[in-house]
Design a protein around this motif. Sequence first.
Motif, PDB file in Angstrom:
ATOM      1  N   VAL A 177       0.839  -1.206   0.000  1.00 18.02           N
ATOM      2  CA  VAL A 177       0.000   0.000   0.000  1.00 18.02           C
ATOM      3  C   VAL A 177       0.875   1.257   0.000  1.00 18.02           C
ATOM      4  O   VAL A 177       0.634   2.201  -0.751  1.00 18.02           O
ATOM      5  N   GLU A 178       1.904   1.249   0.836  1.00 20.23           N
ATOM      6  CA  GLU A 178       2.807   2.396   0.929  1.00 20.23           C
ATOM      7  C   GLU A 178       3.543   2.623  -0.394  1.00 20.23           C
ATOM      8  O   GLU A 178       3.648   3.749  -0.877  1.00 20.23           O
ATOM      9  N   ARG A 179       4.042   1.555  -0.990  1.00 17.46           N
ATOM     10  CA  ARG A 179       4.771   1.677  -2.267  1.00 17.46           C
ATOM     11  C   ARG A 179       3.834   2.124  -3.381  1.00 17.46           C
ATOM     12  O   ARG A 179       4.205   2.931  -4.236  1.00 17.46           O
ATOM     13  N   ALA A 180       2.613   1.623  -3.390  1.00 15.57           N
ATOM     14  CA  ALA A 180       1.640   2.008  -4.413  1.00 15.57           C
ATOM     15  C   ALA A 180       1.332   3.504  -4.321  1.00 15.57           C
ATOM     16  O   ALA A 180       1.134   4.161  -5.347  1.00 15.57           O
ATOM     17  N   ALA A 181       1.329   4.056  -3.109  1.00 20.15           N
ATOM     18  CA  ALA A 181       1.048   5.478  -2.926  1.00 20.15           C
ATOM     19  C   ALA A 181       2.141   6.343  -3.538  1.00 20.15           C
ATOM     20  O   ALA A 181       1.896   7.485  -3.914  1.00 20.15           O
ATOM     21  N   ARG A 182       3.351   5.790  -3.673  1.00 19.98           N
ATOM     22  CA  ARG A 182       4.465   6.540  -4.263  1.00 19.98           C
ATOM     23  C   ARG A 182       4.576   6.344  -5.769  1.00 19.98           C
ATOM     24  O   ARG A 182       5.449   6.936  -6.398  1.00 19.98           O
ATOM     25  N   GLN A 195      -1.034   6.362  -9.193  1.00 15.06           N
ATOM     26  CA  GLN A 195      -1.745   7.582  -8.803  1.00 15.06           C
ATOM     27  C   GLN A 195      -2.536   8.158  -9.974  1.00 15.06           C
ATOM     28  O   GLN A 195      -3.686   8.574  -9.812  1.00 15.06           O
ATOM     29  N   ARG A 196      -1.933   8.166 -11.171  1.00 16.79           N
ATOM     30  CA  ARG A 196      -2.651   8.674 -12.348  1.00 16.79           C
ATOM     31  C   ARG A 196      -3.873   7.826 -12.643  1.00 16.79           C
ATOM     32  O   ARG A 196      -4.944   8.352 -12.962  1.00 16.79           O
ATOM     33  N   ARG A 197      -3.723   6.496 -12.546  1.00 17.26           N
ATOM     34  CA  ARG A 197      -4.864   5.613 -12.795  1.00 17.26           C
ATOM     35  C   ARG A 197      -5.975   5.874 -11.778  1.00 17.26           C
ATOM     36  O   ARG A 197      -7.153   5.957 -12.135  1.00 17.26           O
ATOM     37  N   ALA A 198      -5.604   6.049 -10.516  1.00 20.01           N
ATOM     38  CA  ALA A 198      -6.602   6.330  -9.483  1.00 20.01           C
ATOM     39  C   ALA A 198      -7.284   7.670  -9.743  1.00 20.01           C
ATOM     40  O   ALA A 198      -8.501   7.800  -9.592  1.00 20.01           O
ATOM     41  N   GLU A 199      -6.511   8.682 -10.157  1.00 21.11           N
ATOM     42  CA  GLU A 199      -7.084   9.984 -10.465  1.00 21.11           C
ATOM     43  C   GLU A 199      -8.041   9.904 -11.644  1.00 21.11           C
ATOM     44  O   GLU A 199      -9.093  10.540 -11.638  1.00 21.11           O
ATOM     45  N   ARG A 200      -7.665   9.118 -12.664  1.00 25.93           N
ATOM     46  CA  ARG A 200      -8.555   8.948 -13.815  1.00 25.93           C
ATOM     47  C   ARG A 200      -9.860   8.307 -13.384  1.00 25.93           C
ATOM     48  O   ARG A 200     -10.933   8.712 -13.819  1.00 25.93           O
TER      49      ARG A 200
END
Length: 121
Positions: free
Chosen positions: A74-79, A84-89
């Motif tokens: 989870v921590e590595r995915a946040a970086r 992050q771009r996929r989550a924002e999309r």
Amino acid sequence: MASDWEERLAKWREELQLFAQLEDTPWVSLAQAEAETGVSRSALRSWYRNGEIESRLVDGPNGPQRLVPLDAVVERAARSPRIQRRAEREVSLEAQVTLLRHRVDQLELRLAALERKPRPE
């Protein structure tokens, strides 16, 4: 034969629970980490091969099983800029759908009001 398999599976699950109790973070299989975080297995493999997250190999019911600490994933995915771009999309798409639904509701109300208005003869 089926009971032997069930015993092996139960023993493996007990070992996983023991790992989780001994440490602060649960260690999960790559499949479970992928399901819970949305990070692909190939990314998870890359991360543990590059030393970005820990991993361990344990005996599983089908042979060796790779485990990773869920909190570290989870921590590595946040970086990860890509994640992050996929989550924002995805959030952006949800917001667009919400706005479009609202706009359709407004248009339906206007149409209903226009239909109720008497027409000039």
